[in-house]
Scaffold this motif. Structure first.
Motif, PDB file in Angstrom:
ATOM      1  N   UNK A  40      38.977  46.658  40.518  1.00 31.70           N
ATOM      2  CA  UNK A  40      39.906  46.292  39.448  1.00 31.70           C
ATOM      3  C   UNK A  40      41.146  47.174  39.525  1.00 31.70           C
ATOM      4  N   UNK A  41      42.264  46.662  39.001  1.00 34.28           N
ATOM      5  CA  UNK A  41      43.512  47.427  38.943  1.00 34.28           C
ATOM      6  C   UNK A  41      44.040  47.375  37.513  1.00 34.28           C
ATOM      7  N   UNK A  42      44.398  48.536  36.965  1.00 36.56           N
ATOM      8  CA  UNK A  42      44.949  48.624  35.609  1.00 36.56           C
ATOM      9  C   UNK A  42      46.411  49.042  35.677  1.00 36.56           C
ATOM     10  N   UNK A  43      47.200  48.535  34.736  1.00 41.11           N
ATOM     11  CA  UNK A  43      48.623  48.868  34.690  1.00 41.11           C
ATOM     12  C   UNK A  43      49.151  48.664  33.282  1.00 41.11           C
ATOM     13  N   UNK A  44      50.316  49.213  33.023  1.00 39.22           N
ATOM     14  CA  UNK A  44      51.020  49.107  31.750  1.00 39.22           C
ATOM     15  C   UNK A  44      52.146  48.083  31.905  1.00 39.22           C
ATOM     16  N   UNK A  45      52.219  47.104  30.985  1.00 36.10           N
ATOM     17  CA  UNK A  45      53.301  46.123  31.087  1.00 36.10           C
ATOM     18  C   UNK A  45      54.569  46.648  30.409  1.00 36.10           C
ATOM     19  N   UNK A  46      55.631  45.857  30.444  1.00 34.96           N
ATOM     20  CA  UNK A  46      56.914  46.285  29.882  1.00 34.96           C
ATOM     21  C   UNK A  46      56.889  46.424  28.360  1.00 34.96           C
ATOM     22  N   UNK A  47      55.872  45.845  27.707  1.00 39.35           N
ATOM     23  CA  UNK A  47      55.710  45.981  26.256  1.00 39.35           C
ATOM     24  C   UNK A  47      54.745  47.104  25.900  1.00 39.35           C
ATOM     25  N   UNK A  48      54.405  47.921  26.869  1.00 37.24           N
ATOM     26  CA  UNK A  48      53.525  49.082  26.689  1.00 37.24           C
ATOM     27  C   UNK A  48      52.091  48.706  26.310  1.00 37.24           C
ATOM     28  N   UNK A  49      51.610  47.591  26.882  1.00 35.11           N
ATOM     29  CA  UNK A  49      50.220  47.181  26.699  1.00 35.11           C
ATOM     30  C   UNK A  49      49.494  47.329  28.037  1.00 35.11           C
ATOM     31  N   UNK A  50      48.260  47.834  27.963  1.00 35.79           N
ATOM     32  CA  UNK A  50      47.456  47.993  29.168  1.00 35.79           C
ATOM     33  C   UNK A  50      46.790  46.678  29.548  1.00 35.79           C
ATOM     34  N   UNK A  51      46.726  46.420  30.837  1.00 40.30           N
ATOM     35  CA  UNK A  51      46.031  45.250  31.376  1.00 40.30           C
ATOM     36  C   UNK A  51      45.141  45.712  32.520  1.00 40.30           C
ATOM     37  N   UNK A  52      44.007  45.074  32.650  1.00 43.76           N
ATOM     38  CA  UNK A  52      43.129  45.303  33.795  1.00 43.76           C
ATOM     39  C   UNK A  52      42.902  43.957  34.470  1.00 43.76           C
ATOM     40  N   UNK A  53      43.210  43.884  35.746  1.00 46.21           N
ATOM     41  CA  UNK A  53      42.984  42.665  36.519  1.00 46.21           C
ATOM     42  C   UNK A  53      41.742  42.900  37.367  1.00 46.21           C
ATOM     43  N   UNK A  54      40.714  42.111  37.095  1.00 45.79           N
ATOM     44  CA  UNK A  54      39.452  42.280  37.811  1.00 45.79           C
ATOM     45  C   UNK A  54      39.550  41.785  39.246  1.00 45.79           C
ATOM     46  N   UNK A  55      38.899  42.506  40.126  1.00 45.50           N
ATOM     47  CA  UNK A  55      38.789  42.138  41.537  1.00 45.50           C
ATOM     48  C   UNK A  55      40.128  41.805  42.176  1.00 45.50           C
ATOM     49  N   UNK A  56      41.145  42.605  41.892  1.00 47.46           N
ATOM     50  CA  UNK A  56      42.470  42.361  42.454  1.00 47.46           C
ATOM     51  C   UNK A  56      42.603  42.861  43.879  1.00 47.46           C
ATOM     52  N   UNK A  57      42.113  44.060  44.145  1.00 45.17           N
ATOM     53  CA  UNK A  57      42.263  44.661  45.455  1.00 45.17           C
ATOM     54  C   UNK A  57      40.938  44.735  46.202  1.00 45.17           C
ATOM     55  N   UNK A  58      41.034  44.624  47.503  1.00 45.46           N
ATOM     56  CA  UNK A  58      39.852  44.822  48.337  1.00 45.46           C
ATOM     57  C   UNK A  58      39.491  46.299  48.342  1.00 45.46           C
ATOM     58  N   UNK A  59      38.224  46.612  48.403  1.00 46.86           N
ATOM     59  CA  UNK A  59      37.824  48.018  48.530  1.00 46.86           C
ATOM     60  C   UNK A  59      37.091  48.269  49.845  1.00 46.86           C
ATOM     61  N   UNK A  60      36.640  47.213  50.489  1.00 45.84           N
ATOM     62  CA  UNK A  60      36.067  47.325  51.828  1.00 45.84           C
ATOM     63  C   UNK A  60      36.165  45.972  52.527  1.00 45.84           C
ATOM     64  N   UNK A  61      36.149  46.024  53.847  1.00 47.75           N
ATOM     65  CA  UNK A  61      36.338  44.805  54.652  1.00 47.75           C
ATOM     66  C   UNK A  61      35.218  44.660  55.675  1.00 47.75           C
ATOM     67  N   UNK A  62      35.030  43.444  56.119  1.00 50.10           N
ATOM     68  CA  UNK A  62      34.058  43.190  57.168  1.00 50.10           C
ATOM     69  C   UNK A  62      34.338  41.862  57.834  1.00 50.10           C
ATOM     70  N   UNK A  63      33.727  41.656  58.973  1.00 50.21           N
ATOM     71  CA  UNK A  63      33.861  40.407  59.706  1.00 50.21           C
ATOM     72  C   UNK A  63      32.819  39.430  59.173  1.00 50.21           C
ATOM     73  N   UNK A  64      33.281  38.369  58.536  1.00 52.25           N
ATOM     74  CA  UNK A  64      32.424  37.392  57.881  1.00 52.25           C
ATOM     75  C   UNK A  64      32.355  36.131  58.739  1.00 52.25           C
ATOM     76  N   UNK A  65      31.165  35.618  58.885  1.00 49.33           N
ATOM     77  CA  UNK A  65      31.002  34.365  59.619  1.00 49.33           C
ATOM     78  C   UNK A  65      30.308  34.533  60.935  1.00 49.33           C
TER      79      UNK A  65
END
Length: 103
Positions: free
Chosen positions: A78-103
């Motif tokens: 997840x990634x959390x940030x502050x918007x321009x109106x000073x409210x916190x938001x958390x976006x779930x599963x936004x960034x990868x944390x590990x990678x692998x060869x799938x398939x």
């Protein structure tokens, strides 16, 4: 050669450039997966590669079939940030944390 292998990569982006509709000038570290994967050589992969070479199989021609593994996230964070109106938001599963060869 290591730059071509499947691995975690990063970009520093403004939240508004993520394309998710948030109004924020804050920057976040966006992590994604990039690079190649070695070709798999299971019996399934060998058979599928051979079938994909044959152009007379209508069921395979109508579908988008991939016979090689691809570099994809195996876990997210997840990634959390502050918007321009000073409210916190958390976006779930936004960034990868590990990678692998799938398939």
């Amino acid at each position: 050669m290591e730059d071509r292998e499947c691995r975690l990569k990063t970009l520093l982006l403004r939240v508004r450039d993520l394309g998710l509709g948030y109004d924020s000038e804050e920057t976040v570290l966006f992590k994604y997966c990039g690079g190649g994967c070695p070709r798999s050589r299971t019996n399934h992969d060998l058979t599928l590669a051979r079938l994909l070479q044959k152009s007379d199989l209508p069921s395979l021609l109508e579908e988008k079939v991939f016979g090689e593994p691809c570099c994809r996230p195996t876990h997210y964070e997840d990634v959390a940030f502050l918007d321009d109106s000073h409210h916190w938001h958390t976006v779930e599963k936004l960034s990868a944390s590990s990678c692998g060869c799938i398939g």
